[in-house]
Design a protein around this motif. Sequence first.
Motif, PDB file in Angstrom:
ATOM      1  N   MET A 161      -4.681   2.076   6.185  1.00  0.00           N
ATOM      2  CA  MET A 161      -3.547   1.177   6.354  1.00  0.00           C
ATOM      3  C   MET A 161      -2.455   1.798   7.227  1.00  0.00           C
ATOM      4  SD  MET A 161      -4.851  -1.275   4.881  1.00  0.00           S
ATOM      5  CE  MET A 161      -3.539  -2.390   5.319  1.00  0.00           C
TER       6      MET A 161
ATOM      7  N   THR B  18      -2.694   3.660  -4.824  1.00  0.00           N
ATOM      8  CA  THR B  18      -3.774   3.453  -3.863  1.00  0.00           C
ATOM      9  C   THR B  18      -4.366   4.793  -3.494  1.00  0.00           C
ATOM     10  OG1 THR B  18      -2.462   1.624  -2.997  1.00  0.00           O
ATOM     11  CG2 THR B  18      -4.367   2.281  -1.716  1.00  0.00           C
TER      12      THR B  18
ATOM     13  N   TRP C  86       0.809  -1.218   0.000  1.00  0.00           N
ATOM     14  CA  TRP C  86       0.000   0.000   0.000  1.00  0.00           C
ATOM     15  C   TRP C  86       0.844   1.270   0.000  1.00  0.00           C
ATOM     16  CZ3 TRP C  86      -2.053  -4.447   2.009  1.00  0.00           C
ATOM     17  CH2 TRP C  86      -3.342  -4.765   1.605  1.00  0.00           C
TER      18      TRP C  86
ATOM     19  N   TYR D 122      -7.709   7.594   0.963  1.00  0.00           N
ATOM     20  CA  TYR D 122      -8.509   7.044   2.063  1.00  0.00           C
ATOM     21  C   TYR D 122      -7.990   5.672   2.475  1.00  0.00           C
ATOM     22  CZ  TYR D 122     -12.575   5.295   4.608  1.00  0.00           C
ATOM     23  OH  TYR D 122     -13.407   4.757   5.573  1.00  0.00           O
ATOM     24  N   ASP D 123      -7.692   4.824   1.506  1.00  0.00           N
ATOM     25  CA  ASP D 123      -7.161   3.492   1.826  1.00  0.00           C
ATOM     26  C   ASP D 123      -5.818   3.578   2.523  1.00  0.00           C
ATOM     27  OD1 ASP D 123      -9.380   2.413   0.652  1.00  0.00           O
ATOM     28  OD2 ASP D 123      -8.423   2.055  -1.282  1.00  0.00           O
ATOM     29  N   ARG D 124      -4.977   4.498   2.098  1.00  0.00           N
ATOM     30  CA  ARG D 124      -3.662   4.611   2.710  1.00  0.00           C
ATOM     31  C   ARG D 124      -3.744   5.120   4.147  1.00  0.00           C
ATOM     32  NH1 ARG D 124       0.173   7.707  -1.435  1.00  0.00           N
ATOM     33  NH2 ARG D 124      -1.695   8.960  -1.765  1.00  0.00           N
TER      34      ARG D 124
END
Length: 966
Positions: free
Chosen positions: A523, A515, A479, A518-520
Amino acid sequence: MTTTPAAETAEVGETDPTQPAPSDGARAGSGGEPVGTAPSEAPEEAPDREVPDHAAPGDSRDGEVPKGGVSGGEATKGPPDSGDGASDDADDADDTPGTSPEVISDRAPGEAPDTSDGDDSEVTAVIRLPARPISPPTADAPEAEDASGSEIDTTTEMRLPSAPLRPTPKPAEPKPAEPEPTEAEPAEPELAGPVTAEGGTPERRPRERAVTTSSPLPGTPEPASEATAPADRREPQSAPRSPGKAAPAAARPSRMTSVMQSAAVWLPPLLTVEGLIMYVLALRVKPGPLRGVDVTKIDALGLISAMPLTAFAAILLMLVAFFVTIAQNTDRKFLLLFQIAAITFALHGASALISDEARFPTAYVHAGFVEYINRTGESSAILDARLAWPGFFALVAFVTKAAGVTDLATIMRWTPLLSNLLYLLPFVLILRQVVATTRARWFAALLFVIVQWIGQDYFSSQGFTYAIYLAFVAIVLRWFGKVEPRDKPMPAKGRVRRLLARLDGLTPGELPHSTGAYDRVIMLIVLIGLFGTATASHQITPFMMLGALTGLLLLRRTSLSWALPFFLGLIVLSWISYQTVTFWSGHIDQLFGGLGRILQNLQSNTGDRIDGSDPRHALVLMARLGICGVILTLAAIGLLRRVRRGVGDRAALLLLCIPVLALGLQNYGGEIGLRIYLFALPGACILAAYAFFPNLPAGTEDAPEETVPIRRRNIRFNPELTRRISLLLAAGCAMALAMVFLVARYGNEQFERVSESEVAAMHYIYDHDEPSARVLFLTPLLGPEVTPIMPWGERDFDKISYEQVLVHKDPARLSSVLDKLRASPPNTYLVATRAQAGYLQLNHGFPNDWTPRFRAALDAHKDLKRVFNGEDAAVYTLKSFPEGTEIPERGVPLGGSDPTSPWTPVGLAALGVTWIALFVYEVFRLGGRESGRRARRRILFVAVPAFVLALAVIAERFIVIGYQLQ
């Protein structure tokens, strides 16, 4: 449909029903008119196709006959080619555009009517309709004339099968059948050619893609058949086919042939399942010929000396199935995962199959930590330093209490196998982030299983946090991975600078990933949670995680900023400073005394473990060092082969080298070398796989094709041959390592295996430990870091104290044992076990018959009594203790409040401010907004002073608390 010079007519002809209908683009007779066929029951108009109508006789194609060929009026029972050459000149003389369609005879003038049997013939209908308007001719297209000189008109012709004609008498002498034409699959070229316009002017149409149909379309060039090819190109046939007889169908393969052809699909899983069943039966059944394990035959080489040959055959069978699968060079993920899981079960689950008790005596004291936390609700570093990092034990205590589990024996028994299966998941995710072929990735996963002999996968904090370490690295690469190819020019001077620039310009060996912000952020929170869990559970793992992250930042392989290493580094330092004071207060030298002593730490982890051991048992230790040397050598070869192909595997090299830095920290009780090997395995296995499969995938990451390196010299071998040789070498290496693994992993079974009677002996003490008890264990040397070789501490860890008692090679010398017992209070027990005796024999040169002689001497002594007797363990105590001695009370240890320093409150406030500021800074940076740059600068103005203040307070605590309490 075809543009032809004819009026609107209908023509009936006869064809052989056993032969395919001729192409709609076939040309017959002197007029060169096309003839086509289609079913008459469901007539459909054929697609429009345009072909030149003025071809010369020598330009005939498949289905075309030169002018002057077979008469158009013939109707025979032979192949359809004999009818395709019929001439329609007689009919075309009366055709005029606009007339209504009519059915006319398809026989030549003057020919007798066909009297053949209606059952053996079939009729077709040719319908000619006016063609669609044609654009006027262009100036550059020459005017075409018909070869026969007749007036050219534009019509469209379509042949349809008609209903069978009434039967007619057969001719007296049947005509011989024509040779069967050789069929060829129709091609689909783009068509471009002159068409005849209205008034006889040829017109050239633009190219149009041919329409794919089941039969050749008009105008599609086809290979000339035997009936239409020139005489010098015809091939003789052995025997003409009889009219009306169907062509022989291709023979269907038998069921056995089909099964053998699909063996590549079903054979690997079948071999894997067969090997797995064979292995379980070989170890689990009662001992006998080629089956079962007799634990009494385990000698200095460990478990391998008692395993049956069928167990080795089963392991080799599963390895063969694995390499058969990867030889196909297809990414069959689920099958390969199943095969590696089966091999993991065979290699790491052997002890659980043989014994009903958990392996490793240290696992039982960890179960005792869980029991203590469940019973008291707290952890105390006064009892054991490991309880200063209680994260793992507290988590297990919470889960087991919530689930109502009170006995951890089954969990401890299968933990080594479950741990290795758990390690595979993040490691496979790491493998998905490297640029490598399918073979290289899965072979690296296999190596990771068969060289992990380290034995830290049992029920322990180290085994738990190692999975966290792998997950941490996998998340950073997946990620937050980043690949930046070099865009700077090559320096003009300096060999070192040019060499570094050349290495920097290598093709990245990692895959980039894009990526969303928001996803990072999600994570990132997961990363911080994993690091915090590892920090609260183990002493070394957080430093390995921090080193991996820092190295990836230095090598520009992650998109994270330098704020995160400072954030995480402050977490581990604050935990040590504020939460483990009981451990390090007054013992600063023990905490930092090993810094920089690389050679001493290395000697305590290698040489000291080999010196003084049994000659045969020394082979076990050499096997462990041999596996380490082989995997590092293969890693160096793989790195070199990748560099020669222009690939730089920075991440794998980093994962291999970063753990080595821990050698300069401390010896970790003589086990730092084992931990370095454990944490270096991911990078070492990836690079070692490149020693056999260094090529890159040609195309997508899962493409079966591979690149072939371009060499200045000629390639000596065929690339396909070299791949097969590499596969065979990899298979041989894996099989050899798997056999050596059994020696390295299970070579200490004489003292690492725990039997039922040894557990029962300790349970006897647990049942008689009120209010407290003392256990004496055997040791040849008295020292501060001696661990009992028995399943100790599983229960009542706070009530029982464990002390050493000195024994000698002469089992009759019991003076030290008696002196220790007489100086101890009641409820003091001496435990003599098979595992302790095995350790003394293998590592300290005690005689092989020492155990029975020692127990016989204890039984014969008049002051001792045996309170528990088992096959592998016995418990002794004094018959009577001195008068006036009482059993001491053993309550919950109270350590009081931890010592502190004057600046501690300020340091705690600075820690909170620093963590909040650095986290917000990283979140803004991951957002990637240009407007966030000014906000990040303002955050740094707050974070930097707070970080310096928090770090200063941590140093102040080490100085004040550590050295004041010495």
